[in-house]
Motif scaffolding. Structure first.
Motif, PDB file in Angstrom:
ATOM      1  N   GLN A 145       0.829  -1.206   0.000  1.00  0.00           N
ATOM      2  CA  GLN A 145       0.000   0.000   0.000  1.00  0.00           C
ATOM      3  C   GLN A 145       0.864   1.257   0.000  1.00  0.00           C
ATOM      4  OE1 GLN A 145      -2.440  -0.997   3.426  1.00  0.00           O
ATOM      5  NE2 GLN A 145      -4.200  -1.404   2.120  1.00  0.00           N
ATOM      6  N   SER A 146       2.028   1.185   0.630  1.00  0.00           N
ATOM      7  CA  SER A 146       2.912   2.357   0.683  1.00  0.00           C
ATOM      8  C   SER A 146       3.835   2.442  -0.526  1.00  0.00           C
ATOM      9  CB  SER A 146       3.719   2.375   1.979  1.00  0.00           C
ATOM     10  OG  SER A 146       4.600   1.280   2.025  1.00  0.00           O
ATOM     11  N   ASP A 147       4.132   1.320  -1.167  1.00  0.00           N
ATOM     12  CA  ASP A 147       5.002   1.296  -2.344  1.00  0.00           C
ATOM     13  C   ASP A 147       4.581   0.117  -3.214  1.00  0.00           C
ATOM     14  OD1 ASP A 147       7.013   1.057  -4.256  1.00  0.00           O
ATOM     15  OD2 ASP A 147       8.653   1.255  -2.830  1.00  0.00           O
ATOM     16  N   ALA A 148       3.984   0.408  -4.353  1.00  0.00           N
ATOM     17  CA  ALA A 148       3.424  -0.616  -5.235  1.00  0.00           C
ATOM     18  C   ALA A 148       4.458  -1.636  -5.703  1.00  0.00           C
ATOM     19  CB  ALA A 148       2.774   0.044  -6.454  1.00  0.00           C
ATOM     20  N   GLN A 149       5.715  -1.258  -5.741  1.00  0.00           N
ATOM     21  CA  GLN A 149       6.789  -2.134  -6.225  1.00  0.00           C
ATOM     22  C   GLN A 149       7.728  -2.566  -5.097  1.00  0.00           C
ATOM     23  OE1 GLN A 149       6.912  -3.112  -9.525  1.00  0.00           O
ATOM     24  NE2 GLN A 149       4.954  -2.057  -9.635  1.00  0.00           N
ATOM     25  N   TYR A 150       7.269  -2.516  -3.879  1.00  0.00           N
ATOM     26  CA  TYR A 150       8.112  -2.768  -2.702  1.00  0.00           C
ATOM     27  C   TYR A 150       8.947  -4.044  -2.840  1.00  0.00           C
ATOM     28  CZ  TYR A 150       9.365  -3.340   2.223  1.00  0.00           C
ATOM     29  OH  TYR A 150      10.060  -3.494   3.396  1.00  0.00           O
ATOM     30  N   TYR A 151       8.339  -5.131  -3.248  1.00  0.00           N
ATOM     31  CA  TYR A 151       9.049  -6.423  -3.264  1.00  0.00           C
ATOM     32  C   TYR A 151       9.918  -6.625  -4.511  1.00  0.00           C
ATOM     33  CZ  TYR A 151       6.763  -7.290   1.040  1.00  0.00           C
ATOM     34  OH  TYR A 151       6.356  -7.170   2.347  1.00  0.00           O
ATOM     35  N   GLN A 152       9.804  -5.721  -5.483  1.00  0.00           N
ATOM     36  CA  GLN A 152      10.753  -5.743  -6.593  1.00  0.00           C
ATOM     37  C   GLN A 152      12.039  -4.998  -6.218  1.00  0.00           C
ATOM     38  OE1 GLN A 152       7.239  -5.337  -7.563  1.00  0.00           O
ATOM     39  NE2 GLN A 152       7.565  -7.520  -7.757  1.00  0.00           N
ATOM     40  N   LYS A 153      11.936  -4.067  -5.285  1.00  0.00           N
ATOM     41  CA  LYS A 153      13.069  -3.220  -4.899  1.00  0.00           C
ATOM     42  C   LYS A 153      13.800  -3.699  -3.648  1.00  0.00           C
ATOM     43  CE  LYS A 153      10.461   0.905  -6.247  1.00  0.00           C
ATOM     44  NZ  LYS A 153       9.869   2.107  -5.665  1.00  0.00           N
ATOM     45  N   ARG A 154      13.096  -4.314  -2.768  1.00  0.00           N
ATOM     46  CA  ARG A 154      13.579  -4.643  -1.425  1.00  0.00           C
ATOM     47  C   ARG A 154      14.580  -5.787  -1.435  1.00  0.00           C
ATOM     48  NH1 ARG A 154      14.775  -4.039   3.540  1.00  0.00           N
ATOM     49  NH2 ARG A 154      13.618  -5.097   5.153  1.00  0.00           N
ATOM     50  N   THR A 155      15.623  -5.649  -0.656  1.00  0.00           N
ATOM     51  CA  THR A 155      16.518  -6.775  -0.402  1.00  0.00           C
ATOM     52  C   THR A 155      15.843  -7.663   0.628  1.00  0.00           C
ATOM     53  OG1 THR A 155      18.489  -5.467  -0.843  1.00  0.00           O
ATOM     54  CG2 THR A 155      18.780  -7.452   0.490  1.00  0.00           C
ATOM     55  N   LEU A 156      15.688  -8.929   0.295  1.00  0.00           N
ATOM     56  CA  LEU A 156      15.053  -9.887   1.200  1.00  0.00           C
ATOM     57  C   LEU A 156      16.100 -10.893   1.641  1.00  0.00           C
ATOM     58  CD1 LEU A 156      11.728 -10.524  -0.760  1.00  0.00           C
ATOM     59  CD2 LEU A 156      12.063  -9.058   1.233  1.00  0.00           C
ATOM     60  N   THR A 157      16.422 -10.877   2.907  1.00  0.00           N
ATOM     61  CA  THR A 157      17.383 -11.836   3.428  1.00  0.00           C
ATOM     62  C   THR A 157      16.655 -13.114   3.822  1.00  0.00           C
ATOM     63  OG1 THR A 157      17.184 -10.935   5.658  1.00  0.00           O
ATOM     64  CG2 THR A 157      18.936 -10.039   4.273  1.00  0.00           C
ATOM     65  N   PHE A 158      17.360 -14.217   3.771  1.00  0.00           N
ATOM     66  CA  PHE A 158      16.785 -15.495   4.170  1.00  0.00           C
ATOM     67  C   PHE A 158      17.904 -16.423   4.590  1.00  0.00           C
ATOM     68  CE2 PHE A 158      17.252 -15.350  -0.405  1.00  0.00           C
ATOM     69  CZ  PHE A 158      17.936 -16.522  -0.710  1.00  0.00           C
ATOM     70  N   ALA A 159      17.562 -17.331   5.469  1.00  0.00           N
ATOM     71  CA  ALA A 159      18.539 -18.291   5.985  1.00  0.00           C
ATOM     72  C   ALA A 159      18.526 -19.554   5.135  1.00  0.00           C
ATOM     73  CB  ALA A 159      18.200 -18.640   7.432  1.00  0.00           C
ATOM     74  N   LEU A 160      19.702 -20.131   4.974  1.00  0.00           N
ATOM     75  CA  LEU A 160      19.840 -21.421   4.297  1.00  0.00           C
ATOM     76  C   LEU A 160      20.709 -22.322   5.148  1.00  0.00           C
ATOM     77  CD1 LEU A 160      20.629 -20.293   0.626  1.00  0.00           C
ATOM     78  CD2 LEU A 160      18.516 -21.321   1.462  1.00  0.00           C
ATOM     79  N   ARG A 161      20.390 -23.611   5.134  1.00  0.00           N
ATOM     80  CA  ARG A 161      21.252 -24.595   5.785  1.00  0.00           C
ATOM     81  C   ARG A 161      22.513 -24.773   4.937  1.00  0.00           C
ATOM     82  NH1 ARG A 161      16.721 -27.248   4.914  1.00  0.00           N
ATOM     83  NH2 ARG A 161      17.857 -28.775   3.678  1.00  0.00           N
ATOM     84  N   ALA A 162      23.574 -25.166   5.574  1.00  0.00           N
ATOM     85  CA  ALA A 162      24.843 -25.358   4.858  1.00  0.00           C
ATOM     86  C   ALA A 162      24.711 -26.398   3.756  1.00  0.00           C
ATOM     87  CB  ALA A 162      25.935 -25.758   5.843  1.00  0.00           C
ATOM     88  N   ASP A 163      23.840 -27.392   3.932  1.00  0.00           N
ATOM     89  CA  ASP A 163      23.690 -28.446   2.931  1.00  0.00           C
ATOM     90  C   ASP A 163      22.564 -28.176   1.927  1.00  0.00           C
ATOM     91  OD1 ASP A 163      21.594 -28.785   4.716  1.00  0.00           O
ATOM     92  OD2 ASP A 163      21.728 -30.966   4.742  1.00  0.00           O
TER      93      ASP A 163
END
Length: 174
Positions: free
Chosen positions: A143-161
């Protein structure tokens, strides 16, 4: 090695949406092809107690793979899922919306837009801050930015394997 090809097949999702599979398990459906969804118990939940309540909303709209694809054009869909999903869970299980955690995984386990509904008391796999994005926050962000998820850096965790971790290493990104 990358995950086996069955991990990327969406046939099982389309079978649910087309009611070729799991039709008897549907808790709720909004049939609109653009802004509708099916709400179904997750396979991790045995449906015998509410302590580990776990349902999934699977969008009818095809081609929207993950949080990353969302824009303000999807707000009606997202609001429908939040409101109608909570109402359906209240009607079926007597659990108030305020007692639910409603979120996306990023990265998702399969690439067709789906939203998780879990009871607040249940510490569901992937419901932590490193992977879960609350639907209410996603709606507000769009609602605040129509393209928010195209611009945003999204961090996420991954297992080593995790095979994706190896892909990042191979690409020199980690």
């Amino acid at each position: 090695m990358f995950p086996p090809s069955w991990c990327f097949s969406l046939k099982w999702v389309y079978n649910i949406l087309d009611k070729k599979a799991e039709a008897d398990r549907i808790v709720y459906e909004n049939p609109d092809p653009e802004n509708g969804f099916i709400l179904i118990p997750d396979f991790k939940w045995n449906q015998k107690q509410l302590d580990d309540l776990y349902l999934i909303a699977i969008c009818h709209r095809r081609g929207v793979k993950s949080l990353r694809d969302l824009t303000a054009d999807h707000l009606t869909l997202l609001k429908n899922i939040l409101q109608e999903g909570q109402e359906a869970i209240l009607n079926r299980y007597g659990v108030l919306g305020s007692q639910l955690r409603v979120y996306f995984h990023y990265q998702p386990s399969y690439y067709h837009l789906h939203i998780h509904f879990t009871g607040l008391s249940y510490d569901a796999p992937g419901s932590g801050v490193e992977r879960a994005h609350l639907l209410s926050d996603v709606i507000e962000n769009l609602q605040s930015d129509a393209q928010y998820y195209q611009k945003r850096t999204l961090t996420f965790a991954l297992r080593a394997d995790d095979p994706l971790m190896q892909k990042f290493k191979d690409a020199g990104r980690f």
